[in-house]
Design a protein around this motif. Structure first.
Motif, short mmCIF file in Angstrom:
data_model
loop_
_atom_site.label_atom_id
_atom_site.label_comp_id
_atom_site.label_asym_id
_atom_site.label_seq_id
_atom_site.Cartn_x
_atom_site.Cartn_y
_atom_site.Cartn_z
N GLY A 27 0.91 -1.17 0.00
CA GLY A 27 0.11 0.07 0.10
C GLY A 27 1.03 1.00 0.26
N ALA A 28 0.34 2.28 0.36
CA ALA A 28 0.96 3.59 0.05
C ALA A 28 2.15 3.83 0.83
CB ALA A 28 -0.15 4.85 0.32
N GLU A 33 8.80 6.28 1.63
CA GLU A 33 10.15 6.78 1.82
C GLU A 33 10.93 7.00 0.42
OE1 GLU A 33 10.32 3.23 4.04
OE2 GLU A 33 11.93 3.84 5.19
N THR A 201 0.10 -0.64 4.46
CA THR A 201 -1.14 -0.37 3.95
C THR A 201 -2.00 -0.24 5.33
OG1 THR A 201 -3.35 -1.09 2.93
CG2 THR A 201 -2.04 -3.04 3.89
N ALA A 244 9.57 0.02 5.46
CA ALA A 244 9.76 -0.93 4.06
C ALA A 244 11.15 -0.65 3.58
CB ALA A 244 8.93 -0.43 2.99
P1 OAD Z 1 -3.06 4.75 3.68
O1 OAD Z 1 -2.70 6.02 3.40
O2 OAD Z 1 -4.36 4.26 4.16
O3 OAD Z 1 -1.97 3.81 4.66
C1 OAD Z 1 -0.68 3.88 4.69
C2 OAD Z 1 0.03 2.75 5.56
O4 OAD Z 1 1.37 3.01 5.39
C3 OAD Z 1 -0.36 3.18 7.22
O5 OAD Z 1 -0.63 2.04 7.77
C4 OAD Z 1 1.35 3.65 7.60
O6 OAD Z 1 1.24 3.41 8.94
C5 OAD Z 1 1.97 2.81 6.74
N1 OAD Z 1 3.35 3.50 6.39
C6 OAD Z 1 3.75 4.82 6.65
N2 OAD Z 1 5.08 4.97 6.19
C7 OAD Z 1 5.61 3.68 5.99
C8 OAD Z 1 6.88 3.02 5.69
N3 OAD Z 1 7.96 3.86 5.51
N4 OAD Z 1 6.89 1.67 5.44
C9 OAD Z 1 5.86 0.91 5.67
N5 OAD Z 1 4.84 1.29 5.88
C10 OAD Z 1 4.46 2.68 6.07
O7 OAD Z 1 -2.63 3.84 2.47
P2 OAD Z 1 -3.20 2.53 1.44
O8 OAD Z 1 -3.47 1.58 2.78
O9 OAD Z 1 -2.48 2.06 0.50
O10 OAD Z 1 -6.95 4.39 -3.38
O11 OAD Z 1 -4.79 3.01 1.20
C11 OAD Z 1 -5.70 2.08 0.33
C12 OAD Z 1 -6.18 3.18 -0.75
O12 OAD Z 1 -6.84 4.27 -0.30
C13 OAD Z 1 -5.28 3.54 -1.61
O13 OAD Z 1 -4.67 2.62 -2.74
C14 OAD Z 1 -6.00 4.75 -2.33
C15 OAD Z 1 -6.68 5.31 -1.00
O14 OAD Z 1 -7.84 5.92 -1.20
C16 OAD Z 1 -6.52 4.61 -4.35
O15 OAD Z 1 -5.85 5.10 -4.98
C17 OAD Z 1 -7.80 4.10 -5.74
#
Ligand code: OAD
Length: 256
Positions: A27-28, A33, A201, A244
């Motif tokens: 996920g995002a 980083e 994610t 990550a």
């Molecule tokens: P979120 O913004 O909901 O979650 C991001 C996650 O990444 C959180 O749990 C953070 O703690 C974690 N995180 C932050 N920095 C990190 C790092 N350096 N290494 C590992 N993890 C880290 O993003 P998603 O879960 O991807 O939809 O969101 C799901 C969907 O919601 C996305 O795909 C997007 C959004 O609306 C679309 O674009 C269609």
């Protein structure tokens, strides 16, 4: 690295080494980083500043196409300027060494896994750098020429000069279905996976978040890699606290 994290990493590496197949769901946070903002981070996340329904839904786009187009143009520029980090590269090195064993599924609409060199990435939420028509074009081909996005005006989404159809970013918006082929591939990969590693994610968006539960129900070992708690922690057998770029090279380089 704390002793408990070292033990958890060693255990996960052992499970991956003995897995016939395994899968990763990113996920995002995977791209954070590399300088690409997440969605739900309380300070820097997109949805801390913007209304998701205004910027990531068809009704939002139809209501304010120029503003929405400009937001995606800015995000595209950010993605083009970003580079894959050590975590993307570690996954790609492993995938190139063991192409039949790892399936990489992503919710990310950037292309950092691909630019790092990961083959066959399954993209659940589309491609930020691609465009598609908002509606099926009523006159898609004229004299052998596809209906072109030929009249981009500054600040406006390009539209078809013949039918007025708007071009839109090739991402999945709220209220839309996932690309069926990608979803089928993701479910198939998870069904075959002895291990599912869920990276970066929040687990807030379905159906992608449901892959973790599917993996566990089907006998897979589910591990989470995230610096913070996520909505999927209860589904996981193991939660590795870290980022990550820090943890993936430590986890995978000994296997690559
Ligand atoms: P979120 O913004 O909901 O979650 C991001 C996650 O990444 C959180 O749990 C953070 O703690 C974690 N995180 C932050 N920095 C990190 C790092 N350096 N290494 C590992 N993890 C880290 O993003 P998603 O879960 O991807 O939809 O969101 C799901 C969907 O919601 C996305 O795909 C997007 C959004 O609306 C679309 O674009 C269609």
């Amino acid at each position: 690295m704390s002793p408990s994290l070292t033990i958890a990493l060693t255990d996960l590496r052992r499970r991956i080494a003995s897995a016939r197949r395994w899968a990763v769901l990113t996920g995002a946070g995977m791209s954070a980083e590399s300088g690409i903002p997440t969605f739900r981070d309380a300070q820097n996340g997109h949805w801390a500043h913007f209304d998701p329904m205004a910027l990531a839904s068809e009704p939002g786009f139809r209501a304010h196409p120029a503003q929405v187009w400009a937001w995606y143009a800015e995000r595209r520029a950010g993605v083009r300027a970003a580079q894959p980090h050590a975590g993307h590269l570690a996954l790609a090195r492993y995938a190139q060494r063991w192409p039949q064993r790892l399936s990489l599924i992503t919710q990310n609409v950037d292309d950092l896994h691909q630019r790092a060199g990961s083959p066959g990435v399954i993209r659940l939420h589309g491609d930020l750098l691609a465009d598609r028509w908002l509606a099926p074009c009523p006159r898609p081909v004229v004299a052998g020429v596809p209906c072109p996005p030929a009249c981009a005006e500054p600040g406006e989404p390009p539209h078809c000069p013949r039918c007025g159809n708007l071009l839109r970013p090739g991402v999945v918006w709220f209220g839309e279905s996932l690309p069926p082929d990608a979803w089928r591939a993701a479910e198939g990969a998870v069904a075959q996976a002895d291990v599912l590693l869920v990276i970066g994610t929040s687990g807030a968006v379905w159906p992608a978040a449901g892959l973790a539960g599917q993996a566990r129900e089907q006998g897979g070992f589910v591990a989470i890699l995230n610096p913070q708690a996520s909505e999927l922690d209860e589904v996981a057998h193991s939660c590795l606290v870290g980022t990550a770029a820090q943890l993936l090279p430590a986890l995978l380089d000994p296997l690559s």
